[in-house]
Write a protein that holds these residues in place. Structure first.
Motif, PDB file in Angstrom:
ATOM      1  N   THR A 123      40.642  39.623  37.041  1.00  0.00           N
ATOM      2  CA  THR A 123      39.872  40.398  36.069  1.00  0.00           C
ATOM      3  C   THR A 123      39.135  39.441  35.143  1.00  0.00           C
ATOM      4  OG1 THR A 123      41.681  40.499  34.480  1.00  0.00           O
ATOM      5  CG2 THR A 123      41.556  42.284  36.080  1.00  0.00           C
ATOM      6  N   GLU A 124      37.956  39.854  34.741  1.00  0.00           N
ATOM      7  CA  GLU A 124      37.147  39.113  33.766  1.00  0.00           C
ATOM      8  C   GLU A 124      36.476  40.145  32.875  1.00  0.00           C
ATOM      9  OE1 GLU A 124      36.598  35.945  33.025  1.00  0.00           O
ATOM     10  OE2 GLU A 124      37.760  35.033  34.663  1.00  0.00           O
ATOM     11  N   ASN A 125      37.106  40.415  31.752  1.00  0.00           N
ATOM     12  CA  ASN A 125      36.560  41.394  30.801  1.00  0.00           C
ATOM     13  C   ASN A 125      36.348  42.742  31.491  1.00  0.00           C
ATOM     14  OD1 ASN A 125      36.448  39.410  28.693  1.00  0.00           O
ATOM     15  ND2 ASN A 125      34.640  38.568  29.701  1.00  0.00           N
ATOM     16  N   ARG A 126      35.106  43.211  31.622  1.00  0.00           N
ATOM     17  CA  ARG A 126      34.855  44.535  32.198  1.00  0.00           C
ATOM     18  C   ARG A 126      34.814  44.514  33.730  1.00  0.00           C
ATOM     19  NH1 ARG A 126      30.152  46.044  31.774  1.00  0.00           N
ATOM     20  NH2 ARG A 126      29.138  44.118  31.082  1.00  0.00           N
ATOM     21  N   PHE A 127      34.958  43.332  34.304  1.00  0.00           N
ATOM     22  CA  PHE A 127      34.874  43.183  35.755  1.00  0.00           C
ATOM     23  C   PHE A 127      36.272  42.970  36.325  1.00  0.00           C
ATOM     24  CE2 PHE A 127      30.280  42.852  36.052  1.00  0.00           C
ATOM     25  CZ  PHE A 127      29.920  42.448  34.789  1.00  0.00           C
ATOM     26  N   SER A 128      36.581  43.677  37.380  1.00  0.00           N
ATOM     27  CA  SER A 128      37.856  43.489  38.055  1.00  0.00           C
ATOM     28  C   SER A 128      37.648  43.701  39.548  1.00  0.00           C
ATOM     29  CB  SER A 128      38.914  44.464  37.511  1.00  0.00           C
ATOM     30  OG  SER A 128      38.507  45.801  37.745  1.00  0.00           O
ATOM     31  N   VAL A 129      38.589  43.191  40.303  1.00  0.00           N
ATOM     32  CA  VAL A 129      38.484  43.349  41.752  1.00  0.00           C
ATOM     33  C   VAL A 129      39.694  44.100  42.272  1.00  0.00           C
ATOM     34  CG1 VAL A 129      37.081  41.276  42.037  1.00  0.00           C
ATOM     35  CG2 VAL A 129      39.583  41.127  42.266  1.00  0.00           C
ATOM     36  N   ASN A 130      39.483  44.711  43.424  1.00  0.00           N
ATOM     37  CA  ASN A 130      40.577  45.299  44.187  1.00  0.00           C
ATOM     38  C   ASN A 130      40.634  44.534  45.505  1.00  0.00           C
ATOM     39  OD1 ASN A 130      42.532  46.800  45.404  1.00  0.00           O
ATOM     40  ND2 ASN A 130      41.350  48.690  45.515  1.00  0.00           N
ATOM     41  N   PHE A 131      41.568  43.600  45.568  1.00  0.00           N
ATOM     42  CA  PHE A 131      41.695  42.724  46.724  1.00  0.00           C
ATOM     43  C   PHE A 131      42.776  43.262  47.644  1.00  0.00           C
ATOM     44  CE2 PHE A 131      41.833  39.335  49.493  1.00  0.00           C
ATOM     45  CZ  PHE A 131      42.957  38.528  49.384  1.00  0.00           C
ATOM     46  N   GLN A 132      42.397  43.662  48.833  1.00  0.00           N
ATOM     47  CA  GLN A 132      43.328  44.177  49.824  1.00  0.00           C
ATOM     48  C   GLN A 132      43.285  43.218  51.016  1.00  0.00           C
ATOM     49  OE1 GLN A 132      45.203  46.986  49.390  1.00  0.00           O
ATOM     50  NE2 GLN A 132      44.326  47.280  47.343  1.00  0.00           N
ATOM     51  N   MET A 189      21.560  32.850  39.838  1.00  0.00           N
ATOM     52  CA  MET A 189      22.792  33.375  40.426  1.00  0.00           C
ATOM     53  C   MET A 189      23.972  32.940  39.571  1.00  0.00           C
ATOM     54  SD  MET A 189      23.341  35.040  43.429  1.00  0.00           S
ATOM     55  CE  MET A 189      22.465  34.349  44.814  1.00  0.00           C
ATOM     56  N   ILE A 190      24.767  33.921  39.159  1.00  0.00           N
ATOM     57  CA  ILE A 190      25.856  33.638  38.228  1.00  0.00           C
ATOM     58  C   ILE A 190      27.167  34.120  38.827  1.00  0.00           C
ATOM     59  CG2 ILE A 190      26.743  34.048  35.892  1.00  0.00           C
ATOM     60  CD1 ILE A 190      23.832  34.972  35.223  1.00  0.00           C
ATOM     61  N   LEU A 191      28.216  33.327  38.687  1.00  0.00           N
ATOM     62  CA  LEU A 191      29.533  33.748  39.136  1.00  0.00           C
ATOM     63  C   LEU A 191      30.065  34.851  38.224  1.00  0.00           C
ATOM     64  CD1 LEU A 191      32.060  33.272  40.953  1.00  0.00           C
ATOM     65  CD2 LEU A 191      32.849  31.698  39.162  1.00  0.00           C
ATOM     66  N   VAL A 192      30.523  35.933  38.841  1.00  0.00           N
ATOM     67  CA  VAL A 192      31.131  37.028  38.089  1.00  0.00           C
ATOM     68  C   VAL A 192      32.643  36.892  38.075  1.00  0.00           C
ATOM     69  CG1 VAL A 192      31.456  39.530  37.979  1.00  0.00           C
ATOM     70  CG2 VAL A 192      29.221  38.593  38.653  1.00  0.00           C
ATOM     71  N   ILE A 193      33.218  36.670  39.260  1.00  0.00           N
ATOM     72  CA  ILE A 193      34.665  36.661  39.378  1.00  0.00           C
ATOM     73  C   ILE A 193      35.058  36.001  40.690  1.00  0.00           C
ATOM     74  CG2 ILE A 193      34.921  38.884  40.562  1.00  0.00           C
ATOM     75  CD1 ILE A 193      37.129  39.534  38.435  1.00  0.00           C
ATOM     76  N   SER A 247      36.617  44.667  46.687  1.00  0.00           N
ATOM     77  CA  SER A 247      35.645  45.461  45.940  1.00  0.00           C
ATOM     78  C   SER A 247      35.597  45.024  44.473  1.00  0.00           C
ATOM     79  CB  SER A 247      35.957  46.952  46.038  1.00  0.00           C
ATOM     80  OG  SER A 247      37.235  47.217  45.527  1.00  0.00           O
ATOM     81  N   LEU A 248      34.450  45.227  43.881  1.00  0.00           N
ATOM     82  CA  LEU A 248      34.220  44.862  42.475  1.00  0.00           C
ATOM     83  C   LEU A 248      34.069  46.129  41.652  1.00  0.00           C
ATOM     84  CD1 LEU A 248      33.492  42.681  40.276  1.00  0.00           C
ATOM     85  CD2 LEU A 248      31.094  43.108  40.914  1.00  0.00           C
ATOM     86  N   LYS A 249      34.856  46.229  40.596  1.00  0.00           N
ATOM     87  CA  LYS A 249      34.749  47.355  39.688  1.00  0.00           C
ATOM     88  C   LYS A 249      34.154  46.889  38.378  1.00  0.00           C
ATOM     89  CE  LYS A 249      38.255  49.504  37.473  1.00  0.00           C
ATOM     90  NZ  LYS A 249      39.441  50.384  37.268  1.00  0.00           N
ATOM     91  N   ILE A 250      33.111  47.585  37.956  1.00  0.00           N
ATOM     92  CA  ILE A 250      32.480  47.293  36.670  1.00  0.00           C
ATOM     93  C   ILE A 250      32.744  48.492  35.769  1.00  0.00           C
ATOM     94  CG2 ILE A 250      30.357  46.687  35.463  1.00  0.00           C
ATOM     95  CD1 ILE A 250      29.186  45.810  38.180  1.00  0.00           C
ATOM     96  N   SER A 251      33.461  48.239  34.698  1.00  0.00           N
ATOM     97  CA  SER A 251      33.796  49.307  33.744  1.00  0.00           C
ATOM     98  C   SER A 251      32.833  49.272  32.573  1.00  0.00           C
ATOM     99  CB  SER A 251      35.226  49.110  33.236  1.00  0.00           C
ATOM    100  OG  SER A 251      36.148  49.055  34.288  1.00  0.00           O
ATOM    101  N   ASP A 252      32.645  50.439  31.951  1.00  0.00           N
ATOM    102  CA  ASP A 252      31.780  50.520  30.767  1.00  0.00           C
ATOM    103  C   ASP A 252      30.435  49.835  31.044  1.00  0.00           C
ATOM    104  OD1 ASP A 252      31.870  49.164  27.386  1.00  0.00           O
ATOM    105  OD2 ASP A 252      30.897  50.972  28.154  1.00  0.00           O
ATOM    106  N   SER A 253      29.761  50.270  32.083  1.00  0.00           N
ATOM    107  CA  SER A 253      28.538  49.606  32.535  1.00  0.00           C
ATOM    108  C   SER A 253      27.506  49.488  31.418  1.00  0.00           C
ATOM    109  CB  SER A 253      27.936  50.380  33.706  1.00  0.00           C
ATOM    110  OG  SER A 253      28.804  50.374  34.810  1.00  0.00           O
ATOM    111  N   GLN A 254      26.849  48.347  31.391  1.00  0.00           N
ATOM    112  CA  GLN A 254      25.811  48.072  30.409  1.00  0.00           C
ATOM    113  C   GLN A 254      24.479  47.804  31.101  1.00  0.00           C
ATOM    114  OE1 GLN A 254      27.376  44.800  28.100  1.00  0.00           O
ATOM    115  NE2 GLN A 254      29.145  45.979  27.411  1.00  0.00           N
ATOM    116  N   LEU A 255      23.408  47.964  30.350  1.00  0.00           N
ATOM    117  CA  LEU A 255      22.085  47.765  30.932  1.00  0.00           C
ATOM    118  C   LEU A 255      21.952  46.355  31.519  1.00  0.00           C
ATOM    119  CD1 LEU A 255      19.826  49.569  28.292  1.00  0.00           C
ATOM    120  CD2 LEU A 255      20.606  50.434  30.508  1.00  0.00           C
ATOM    121  N   GLY A 256      22.599  45.399  30.891  1.00  0.00           N
ATOM    122  CA  GLY A 256      22.530  44.026  31.370  1.00  0.00           C
ATOM    123  C   GLY A 256      23.273  43.779  32.666  1.00  0.00           C
ATOM    124  N   ASP A 257      24.004  44.788  33.141  1.00  0.00           N
ATOM    125  CA  ASP A 257      24.698  44.656  34.416  1.00  0.00           C
ATOM    126  C   ASP A 257      23.769  44.909  35.598  1.00  0.00           C
ATOM    127  OD1 ASP A 257      27.678  46.271  33.082  1.00  0.00           O
ATOM    128  OD2 ASP A 257      27.105  44.154  33.086  1.00  0.00           O
TER     129      ASP A 257
END
Lengths: 111, 117
Positions: free
Chosen positions: B60-69, B45-49, B76-86
């Motif tokens: 935000t952390e590189n390709r990962f960002s959140v929308n905190f309301q 288990m790894i911390l993303v954000i 919510s967690l947004k993953i941009s430019d998704s990679q196979l390792g995601d």
């Protein structure tokens, strides 16, 4: 680098056996946790400890006990293992207001 | 006790596309912490954000960002430019600011993300 080490990755035990799952962290964290992970149920807290010799029940403590004699070590004990305790067990630690650092998990099978 | 809800058990995304994972929570506390964790098949288990509730700016952390309301209790967690390792199971988590016996994390049931090549 932060490290949480669980003593076994895979464990197979018989019904009725006493089982010890060991967890050691090298970050001097006050807080340590034991979770159980089952498909569709997420992570459920079994016990946590916020200081040496201090322990608090989580959501599913029945059938489990814990020991924290030293700050770096938090042990989970299955007093008499049963088949419904077959699961993935995750240990984690955290400083105050920090994020959880997890071990690799122990896959326990009780037959 | 606080509750954390992830309403999407499974999601899929095309490689290089963007995907958003949803999380809502219920709390009466005004100060708290929110996290997204990733658990790949290797199961570490790894911390993303992470997001502190008192901060209005979304983390935000590189390709990962959140929308905190905060008012809507949504994270919510947004993953941009998704990679196979995601590809992994993603868990949303809430942490109370309390110490001692109140020092707990609450987890959602997870969202399994598949990345399609």
């Amino acid at each position: 680098d932060v490290k949480v080490t669980q003593s076994s990755r895979y464990l197979v035990k018989r019904t009725g056996e006493k089982v010890f799952l060991e967890c050691v962290q090298d970050m001097d964290h006050e807080n340590m946790f034991w979770y159980r992970q089952d498909p569709g149920l997420g992570l459920r807290l079994i016990y946590f400890s916020y200081d040496v010799k201090m322990k608090e029940k989580g959501d599913i403590p029945e059938g489990y006990s814990v020991s924290r004699e030293k700050k770096e070590r938090f042990s989970l004990i299955l007093e008499s293992a049963s088949t419904n305790q077959t699961s993935m067990y995750l240990c984690a630690s955290t400083p105050p207001r920090g994020s959880l650092h997890f071990g690799n998990g122990t896959r326990l099978t009780v037959t | 006790a606080q509750t954390v809800t992830q309403s999407q058990p499974e999601m899929s995304v095309q490689e290089a596309e963007t995907v958003t994972l949803s999380c809502t929570y219920d709390t009466s506390e005004s100060d708290y912490y929110l996290f997204w964790y990733k658990q790949p098949p290797s199961r570490q288990m790894i911390l993303v954000i992470r997001q502190e509730a008192y901060k209005q700016q979304n983390a935000t952390e590189n390709r990962f960002s959140v929308n905190f309301q905060k008012a809507a209790k949504s994270f919510s967690l947004k993953i941009s430019d998704s990679q196979l390792g995601d590809a992994a199971m993603y868990f949303c988590a809430y942490r109370s600011p309390l110490s001692g016996t109140g020092n707990q994390f609450y987890f959602g049931t997870g969202t399994s993300l598949t990345v399609i090549p």
